[in-house]
Design an enzyme around this catalytic site. Structure first.
Site, mmCIF file in Angstrom:
data_model
loop_
_atom_site.group_PDB
_atom_site.id
_atom_site.type_symbol
_atom_site.label_atom_id
_atom_site.label_comp_id
_atom_site.label_asym_id
_atom_site.label_seq_id
_atom_site.Cartn_x
_atom_site.Cartn_y
_atom_site.Cartn_z
ATOM 1 N N ARG A 16 -14.674 -9.082 4.479
ATOM 2 C CA ARG A 16 -15.514 -8.118 5.184
ATOM 3 C C ARG A 16 -15.876 -6.919 4.309
ATOM 4 O O ARG A 16 -16.790 -6.164 4.641
ATOM 5 C CB ARG A 16 -14.836 -7.648 6.481
ATOM 6 N N GLU A 70 -6.120 -11.960 8.815
ATOM 7 C CA GLU A 70 -4.991 -11.219 9.371
ATOM 8 C C GLU A 70 -5.120 -11.052 10.880
ATOM 9 O O GLU A 70 -4.119 -11.087 11.601
ATOM 10 C CB GLU A 70 -4.886 -9.844 8.711
ATOM 11 N N GLN A 119 0.824 4.387 2.319
ATOM 12 C CA GLN A 119 1.092 4.257 3.748
ATOM 13 C C GLN A 119 2.551 4.536 4.101
ATOM 14 O O GLN A 119 2.871 4.745 5.277
ATOM 15 C CB GLN A 119 0.655 2.878 4.240
ATOM 16 N N ASP A 142 3.828 -4.340 2.385
ATOM 17 C CA ASP A 142 2.535 -3.969 2.945
ATOM 18 C C ASP A 142 2.462 -2.497 3.326
ATOM 19 O O ASP A 142 2.363 -1.625 2.467
ATOM 20 C CB ASP A 142 2.223 -4.888 4.129
ATOM 21 N N HIS A 176 0.889 -1.155 0.000
ATOM 22 C CA HIS A 176 0.000 0.000 0.000
ATOM 23 C C HIS A 176 0.934 1.214 0.000
ATOM 24 O O HIS A 176 1.373 1.684 1.056
ATOM 25 C CB HIS A 176 -0.889 0.021 1.230
ATOM 26 N N HIS A 185 -1.531 -12.437 4.083
ATOM 27 C CA HIS A 185 -1.438 -12.664 5.531
ATOM 28 C C HIS A 185 -1.810 -14.105 5.880
ATOM 29 O O HIS A 185 -0.947 -14.874 6.257
ATOM 30 C CB HIS A 185 -2.267 -11.660 6.339
ATOM 31 N N TYR A 201 -6.274 0.803 -3.170
ATOM 32 C CA TYR A 201 -7.683 1.027 -2.870
ATOM 33 C C TYR A 201 -8.049 2.480 -2.601
ATOM 34 O O TYR A 201 -9.196 2.787 -2.278
ATOM 35 C CB TYR A 201 -8.127 0.163 -1.683
ATOM 36 N N HIS A 221 -6.940 -9.789 1.075
ATOM 37 C CA HIS A 221 -6.561 -9.875 2.487
ATOM 38 C C HIS A 221 -7.406 -10.950 3.156
ATOM 39 O O HIS A 221 -8.621 -11.018 2.927
ATOM 40 C CB HIS A 221 -6.894 -8.567 3.220
#
Length: 459
Positions: free
Chosen positions: A217, A242, A68, A327, A65, A276, A128, A239
């Site tokens: 989710r 995790e 981040q 990540d 990502h 993960h 995303y 994902h």
């Protein structure tokens, strides 16, 4: 081949090189149009050859990502109680709230530059952050994806772009939170996003666009099923498992654990990468291994977030394949990912050399080769230095004290467990030397723009 083509060939000579069959001495590579045209072992250097000490295949980074990277170090203050992945996520939501496409490009360019300096030569960007500040949709759904492509082009890293479908806040199609609105889209807009990402990536050499349902989710079962048609033939990343809370929530929703549910409801195969997969039962670990999917392990981030340790022993015993990713990009370093992967297993099982494939095997060499193989498969390419492959090479400095007196597999043991990234001298991408003496050739300019961007974002 005519004389003009011969003149354009690049010849690199390595005293030691890791080839698919293992280390070889006196390896002479012929590179043409960015690809390896010939590999000679036990060769002698010829006039005009570039000479180097040790070469290993560049490592694929199967999960990033990029945005981040800008929040590295911003989430290391203890809260009033129970810091976890979920409290870290709130910091992340606040950080990205002001980020423009130009900001994303500046931050991603720094992350990709550091990946090259740290030994990664291809990145799987699990992307995303799609919408404008406040969540308004751009006229072009791929506006932010184009910023990622521009950053990859600027740094020179190879790109597997993984646009993410993110629609819900929790299992059972819960309505998204306000902080998630920059991510959220439906299937129709996602299909348009993929078209735009394909068009943007077309200008990069050997770029690939895959698909990425964010997590169980964040997408519904119906959406997951529909993606099989939208993303036919593409790499698929997700994902999964995790966090312990994620497992508990999935059990409450479906009566099954996340990996168990996914394997029972989707045609998971070798195109898939389950990122993960930290919390699996032995039965889930064996089933995942037998599916052919790659386990996407991110040891630095998993440690930083307190996720837990991957059940490597059962998974590998069943023939499972893995790769590594940076990540959250809190620290970008191939050797540290591999070292922490092995050390985590040592701490868990209170043993040593846990991930070596058998008696007398080199741990460093085995995990390096396995991560190259699995990471490349997850990103839709073939790993290793073979004829026809891109000349994506990491050169190790044999004058480094930790590499002194080493040869063969011992070079990778010393690199992974002792020298670390300080042993990296050069990195080539498609035969172009982007890193020399450990520094990217555009380092100063990329850092200057990144620093100005961070000053604004954190003001």
């Amino acid at each position: 081949m005519n004389s003009a083509q011969q003149t354009d060939d690049l010849h690199l000579f390595f005293d030691h090189m890791l080839l698919p069959a293992g280390f070889a001495r006196g390896v002479r590579l012929t590179i043409r149009d960015g690809l390896i045209a010939a590999v000679e072992s036990d060769a002698a250097p010829r006039p005009g050859d570039e000479r180097h000490g040790c070469g290993v295949p560049g490592m694929p980074n199967l999960h990033s990502h990029a945005f981040q990277r800008g929040m590295a170090g911003l989430a290391e203050r203890r809260g009033p109680s129970g810091d976890s992945f979920w409290t870290w996520r709130e910091v992340m939501y606040r950080f990205l709230g002001r980020m423009t496409p130009d900001d994303l490009r500046a931050v991603a360019a720094l992350a990709y530059m550091e990946m090259l300096e740290g030994g990664f030569t291809r990145v799987g960007e699990f992307h995303y952050l799609h919408h404008d500040i406040g969540g308004a949709a751009f006229a072009d759904p791929a506006e932010m994806s184009r910023a990622i492509v521009a950053a990859a082009d600027e740094s020179g890293i190879a790109l597997t772009l993984l646009p993410v479908l993110y629609s819900y806040a929790g299992f059972g199609a819960q309505a998204p939170q306000p902080a998630q609105m920059r991510f959220v889209m439906d299937l129709d807009r996602y299909a348009r996003l993929l078209d735009g990402a394909d068009a943007a990536a077309r200008g990069l050499p050997d770029a690939i666009v895959g698909i990425a349902p964010h997590s169980l989710r964040a997408v519904s079962p119906d959406q997951l099923a529909a993606l099989a048609g939208i993303g036919a033939g593409r790499p698929v990343h997700i994902h999964i498992a995790e966090q312990v809370k994620e497992v508990a929530d999935c059990l409450d929703w479906s009566g099954q654990r996340p990996v168990e549910w996914l394997l029972g409801h989707a045609a998971v195969d070798k195109r898939w990468c389950l990122v993960h997969a930290t919390h699996m039962t032995p039965d889930e670990s064996e089933a995942l291994a037998k599916s052919g999917a790659i386990a996407g392990l991110c040891p630095i981030t998993e440690a930083n977030l307190g996720d837990g340790l991957f059940p490597a022993e059962t998974f590998l015993a069943a023939g499972g394949r893995f790769g590594v990713g940076s990540d959250s990009n809190v620290l970008i370093d191939v050797s540290e990912e591999l070292r922490l992967l092995e050390y985590g297993q040592r701490l868990l099982h209170r043993g040593r050399n846990m991930l070596a494939r058998g008696e007398g095997r080199s741990t460093g060499a085995d995990i390096y080769a396995a991560a190259v193989d699995g990471g490349a498969a997850a990103l839709g390419v073939t790993g290793g230095l073979t004829v026809g492959a891109p000349a994506d090479i990491v050169g190790l400095d044999l004058s480094h004290p930790s590499l002194a007196g080493k040869a063969g597999d011992a070079l990778l043991d010393a690199y992974v467990f002792a020298a670390g990234r300080s042993a990296i001298d050069s990195v080539w991408r498609r035969g172009e030397r982007l890193v020399e003496r450990g520094r990217h050739r555009q380092r100063a300019r990329i850092i200057e723009r990144y620093a100005a961007t961070l000053d604004r974002l954190t003001a």
